[in-house]
Design an enzyme around this catalytic site. Structure first.
Site, short mmCIF file in Angstrom:
data_model
loop_
_atom_site.label_atom_id
_atom_site.label_comp_id
_atom_site.label_asym_id
_atom_site.label_seq_id
_atom_site.Cartn_x
_atom_site.Cartn_y
_atom_site.Cartn_z
N SER A 214 -1.28 2.45 2.29
CA SER A 214 -0.74 1.50 1.09
C SER A 214 -1.00 -0.04 1.35
O SER A 214 -2.24 -0.35 1.81
CB SER A 214 0.71 1.70 0.95
OG SER A 214 1.29 1.16 -0.15
N LYS B 103 -4.44 -1.81 2.86
CA LYS B 103 -5.45 -3.02 2.25
C LYS B 103 -5.79 -3.89 3.53
O LYS B 103 -6.83 -4.30 3.88
CB LYS B 103 -4.70 -3.66 1.60
CG LYS B 103 -4.04 -3.15 0.17
CD LYS B 103 -3.22 -3.95 -0.62
CE LYS B 103 -2.12 -3.45 -1.65
NZ LYS B 103 -2.82 -2.55 -2.56
N GLN C 292 -1.96 -1.23 -10.74
CA GLN C 292 -1.92 -2.48 -10.38
C GLN C 292 -3.21 -3.69 -10.65
O GLN C 292 -4.08 -2.96 -10.19
CB GLN C 292 -1.46 -2.55 -9.03
CG GLN C 292 -1.19 -3.88 -8.28
CD GLN C 292 -0.45 -3.76 -6.76
OE1 GLN C 292 -1.12 -2.98 -5.91
NE2 GLN C 292 0.72 -4.48 -6.62
N GLU D 199 3.53 -10.38 -6.79
CA GLU D 199 4.05 -9.39 -5.91
C GLU D 199 4.34 -9.97 -4.55
O GLU D 199 5.33 -9.94 -3.95
CB GLU D 199 3.63 -8.02 -6.05
CG GLU D 199 4.45 -6.91 -5.17
CD GLU D 199 3.62 -5.59 -5.28
OE1 GLU D 199 4.05 -4.85 -4.58
OE2 GLU D 199 2.83 -5.36 -6.20
N TRP E 29 -0.85 3.91 -10.28
CA TRP E 29 -0.37 2.66 -9.69
C TRP E 29 -1.60 2.32 -8.82
O TRP E 29 -1.96 1.08 -8.60
CB TRP E 29 1.00 2.37 -9.21
CG TRP E 29 1.14 1.02 -8.80
CD1 TRP E 29 1.49 0.32 -7.72
CD2 TRP E 29 1.43 -0.05 -9.95
NE1 TRP E 29 1.67 -0.91 -7.68
CE2 TRP E 29 1.79 -1.20 -9.05
CE3 TRP E 29 1.24 0.01 -11.30
CZ2 TRP E 29 2.12 -2.53 -9.60
CZ3 TRP E 29 1.69 -1.55 -11.78
CH2 TRP E 29 2.09 -2.43 -10.83
N HIS F 15 2.82 9.54 -1.80
CA HIS F 15 2.40 8.58 -1.34
C HIS F 15 2.09 8.41 0.01
O HIS F 15 3.11 8.71 0.77
CB HIS F 15 2.97 7.16 -1.74
CG HIS F 15 1.92 6.04 -1.69
ND1 HIS F 15 0.91 5.80 -1.82
CD2 HIS F 15 2.66 4.72 -1.18
CE1 HIS F 15 0.43 4.79 -1.03
NE2 HIS F 15 1.46 3.89 -1.10
#
Length: 394
Positions: free
Chosen positions: A207, A211, A253, A261, A305, A341
């Site tokens: 998640s 990144k 997103q 965010e 998302w 997820h």
């Protein structure tokens, strides 16, 4: 023999790409941006005057892409600090750093495998690991939130990185994490008692931490294998494709949302978020900074998302960079849905094993893995996004 060839190849790639040739040109001080609604050509230099035709030229283009990301999305990655000391006690690395009169200390616990022979390959987990732990591989846990916070927008400039370099430093939280991971590798290089194989280091995270894993692999050429898991927009997804998904009614997103965010990106990125066509790059090129080293992008088709079409199209396009460099099986994409997820499905285990065994264990495995369980490629059509050809670089 095959294992030694793999390790030699990784070492040569790391050395070659560690710094660009002296003949490489610099970016202009105040570059002008033009709109490009397709995924930008990774093989054409920023000034549009020349296209890459050799591996030597790619080194220059790679460094140019690196600098573009640091200037206009990620913030500046500082070099090694002035003073650094360390200790390795009770399977824990303690790293002490001083820079410009400021000092910090952080720790990274090492969990050693119960099988295998030292020195061990190792996976650095950004905030831990969500993939199944491979046999014979050490796991080093990096507390990325300690280095740079990621609670919300108020986290800007918060964390040990900013205690060292100042709260106004341009580095985003993810660049700060990459810097911290670099310091762990520095210490491993100077501490043979850790029994870690320096040629077989991987990084992973899921998640938001996925990144960060992708950014770390892109910025540090000592990392042999990068495994971003379900990293979504701002990770394995491309900004332009995510914007198109949202325009087509899929709630996913995008750049304009993500900067509101959290602080994963530098404030220099803000100028592009409402028109990502002006970006001189997209994340197929962030992934391309990893080439020719190993990259396996793991994703989930079941969560809008995360931008499944964006990730699939972006990473499928990124594989063209490995193709150009003559190592098409150096990058893989494994995209499977119908699970929560960051819950790793058993059906992806063979894909993960293939990359772990090749890049961390030196085995001859088939890593020609680029697949999604999404129907019709999730709607991604190459010709809609790619208007450039793939060169054969020598």
């Amino acid at each position: 023999m095959f294992a030694s060839q793999i390790l030699l190849g990784l070492a040569l790639a790391s050395a070659a790409l560690a710094q660009a040739p002296r003949s490489c040109s610099s970016l202009p001080e105040n570059p002008k941006f033009t709109s490009d609604t397709k995924l930008p050509d990774p093989f054409t230099f920023f000034d549009k005057k020349e296209r890459v035709t050799s591996k030597e030229q790619w080194e220059c283009r790679r460094e140019e892409i690196n600098q573009l990301f640091q200037r206009f999305e990620l913030g500046t990655l500082p070099p090694k600090p002035e003073i650094m000391t360390s200790s390795f006690i009770n399977d824990t690395l303690t790293i002490n750093i001083t820079h410009a009169g400021n000092s910090i200390s952080f720790q990274a616990p090492v969990s050693f495998p119960t099988t295998g022979t030292p020195p061990f390959p190792a996976i650095i987990g950004v905030g831990g690991i969500s993939i199944p732990r491979p046999d014979g591989v050490a796991v080093i846990t990096f507390n990325n939130n300690d280095m740079a916070q990621q609670n919300d927008q108020s986290s800007r400039g918060q964390g040990k990185f900013y205690q060292l370099f100042g709260s106004n430093h341009s580095a985003s939280s993810m660049t700060a994490w990459a810097w911290g991971i670099g310091r762990i590798i520095d210490v491993l290089e100077k501490t043979p008692s850790t029994n870690i194989d320096l040629n077989r280091i991987a990084v992973t995270g899921c998640s938001r931490n996925g990144k960060g894993a992708l950014v770390a692999g892109a910025l540090d050429t000592r990392i042999a294998l990068t495994i971003p898991q379900e990293s979504g927009s701002g990770g394995a997804g491309c900004w332009r494709i995510s914007d198109a998904m949202l325009a087509n009614g899929i709630v996913t997103q995008t750049a304009s949302e993500i900067v509101q965010e959290n602080v994963w990106f530098s404030v220099s990125f803000d100028q592009f978020v409402n028109d990502t066509s002006l970006l001189p790059f997209d994340h197929h090129m962030l992934a391309g900074l990893v080439a020719p080293r190993g990259l396996l992008a793991i994703d989930n088709t079941g969560i809008d998302w995360l931008g499944p079409e964006s990730v699939w199209g972006c990473m499928k396009t990124a594989t063209k960079i490995w193709q150009a460099l003559g190592v098409p099986d150096g990058m893989g994409v494994s995209q499977v849905g119908n699970h929560d997820h960051c819950a790793f499905p058993a059906s992806e285990q063979p894909d993960l094993d293939a990359f772990i065994n090749k890049f961390l264990k030196g085995q001859n495995t088939n890593t020609s893995i680029v697949h999604t369980d999404g129907a019709d490629g999730l709607g991604f059509v190459d010709s809609d996004w790619v208007d450039w050809s793939v060169p054969h670089l020598r």
